[in-house]
Design an enzyme around this catalytic site. Structure first.
Site, mmCIF file in Angstrom:
data_model
loop_
_atom_site.group_PDB
_atom_site.id
_atom_site.type_symbol
_atom_site.label_atom_id
_atom_site.label_comp_id
_atom_site.label_asym_id
_atom_site.label_seq_id
_atom_site.Cartn_x
_atom_site.Cartn_y
_atom_site.Cartn_z
ATOM 1 C CG MET A 147 9.665 -12.073 16.247
ATOM 2 S SD MET A 147 10.820 -10.950 15.365
ATOM 3 C CE MET A 147 10.798 -9.735 16.946
ATOM 4 N NE ARG A 148 12.804 -21.125 18.099
ATOM 5 C CZ ARG A 148 12.875 -21.703 19.597
ATOM 6 N NH1 ARG A 148 11.571 -21.717 20.252
ATOM 7 N NH2 ARG A 148 13.785 -22.297 20.204
ATOM 8 C CG LEU A 150 17.651 -19.397 14.362
ATOM 9 C CD1 LEU A 150 17.836 -18.881 12.834
ATOM 10 C CD2 LEU A 150 16.722 -20.703 14.188
ATOM 11 C CG ASN A 164 17.185 -11.057 10.720
ATOM 12 O OD1 ASN A 164 16.142 -11.311 10.628
ATOM 13 N ND2 ASN A 164 17.807 -10.129 11.832
ATOM 14 C CG HIS A 166 17.066 -5.470 13.532
ATOM 15 N ND1 HIS A 166 16.586 -6.211 14.202
ATOM 16 C CD2 HIS A 166 17.624 -4.348 14.019
ATOM 17 C CE1 HIS A 166 16.536 -5.607 15.320
ATOM 18 N NE2 HIS A 166 16.973 -4.361 15.380
ATOM 19 C CD GLU A 231 11.201 -3.622 8.321
ATOM 20 O OE1 GLU A 231 11.706 -3.961 9.101
ATOM 21 O OE2 GLU A 231 10.029 -4.442 8.201
#
Ligand code: GAR
Length: 274
Positions: A147-148, A150, A164, A166, A231
């Site tokens: 949850m950062r 980049l 990723n 999502h 997911e």
């Protein structure tokens, strides 16, 4: 082995075979909704033809997390079941309390915590992350609930080598709080997307989507649970494609088995085929 696919909405559906093999997959329906030749190819999840493999297979995966790590667990499970075709060489979290770090340790995987320092520039954190990863020499980075944001330099360094997951059907609902936003918009469909990471947040070229129909009475929590199920299917799957050399990002296009995908491959929750 070929699994029962249910409906494949494509002209060559009858010929489609797949490597989807577990019970979980048997009950899924692979939908190529977007009637393009590319998707028909994508639905034929056959082993790659050697000439389609543009580089050597990726075998070293690093996973970036921030929290629970259920998607990481799905990757670990796939690796242990030899469905990933790759080794998870390290898990890095920006949060020390991330449960995913415990999951990594339990699986005998290096579990690394890289905290952001107060007042630090984003680029400094990214440089520290790159330095941490460098000796591990990962061929693929998987963001599994990391949850950062980049920065461009880091993303460029791993261009075409970073996936990723999502919790929405991108391009809808990048960012946070996707389940609530889907309910507020009264959307009929929701889901999750695996995509290549580019500089735009949650907006890189989509590879694989899991779709589910929103039910009356669904809440953000119930949708989160249902989306997580999907997911855990699509993330290991996309990673395994990459590891096998089947999946590449070439000039902004997703290539699967040497063909450009014009739309993501799509898997529907059981019973939600259209
Ligand atoms: C997942 O739902 C993933 O899609 C989301 O964080 C969750 C992590 O769950 N990622 C994002 O929102 C990225 N924009 P997990 O820690 O149980 O894998």
């Amino acid at each position: 082995m070929a699994a029962s696919l249910g409906a494949i909405h494509a002209a060559t559906a009858a010929k489609a075979t797949t490597e989807l093999r577990s019970n979980e997959d048997k009950s899924r329906i692979l939908n190529a909704h977007h009637e393009t030749r590319s998707l028909i190819i994508a639905a034929n999840l056959e082993p790659p033809v050697a000439s389609h493999v543009m580089t050597g297979p990726a075998t070293r995966i690093a996973v970036l997390i921030s929290g629970e790590g259920s998607n990481l667990q799905a990757l670990i499970d796939a690796a242990q079941a030899e469905r990933l075709g790759a080794d998870i060489v390290a898990v890095v979290s920006n949060r020390s309390a991330a449960r995913g770090l415990e999951r990594a340790r339990a699986a005998g995987i290096a579990a690394l915590h890289l905290a952001a320092v107060r007042g630090q520039e984003r680029s400094e954190y990214d440089a520290a992350l790159a330095a941490l990863l460098a000796p591990l020499d990962p061929q693929l980075l998987v963001l599994a609930g990391f949850m950062r944001i980049l920065g461009p330099r880091f993303i460029k360094q791993f261009a075409g080598r970073m996936l990723n997951i999502h919790p929405s059907l991108l391009p809808k609902y990048p960012g946070l709080d996707t389940h609530r936003r889907v309910l507020e918009a009264q959307d009929e469909w929701h889901g999750a997307t695996v995509h290549f990471v580019t500089e735009e947040l949650d907006a890189g070229p989509a590879i694989l989507q899991y779709r589910l129909r929103v039910r009356p009475g669904d809440t953000p929590e119930s949708l989160a649970r249902r989306v997580h199920v999907g997911e855990h299917i699509i993330l290991p799957h996309a990673a395994s494609w990459f590891a096998a050399g089947r999946l590449r990002l070439v000039e902004g296009s997703v290539m699967l088995d040497g063909r450009a995908l014009l739309a993501p491959v799509s898997i529907d929750e059981e019973g939600d085929s259209t």
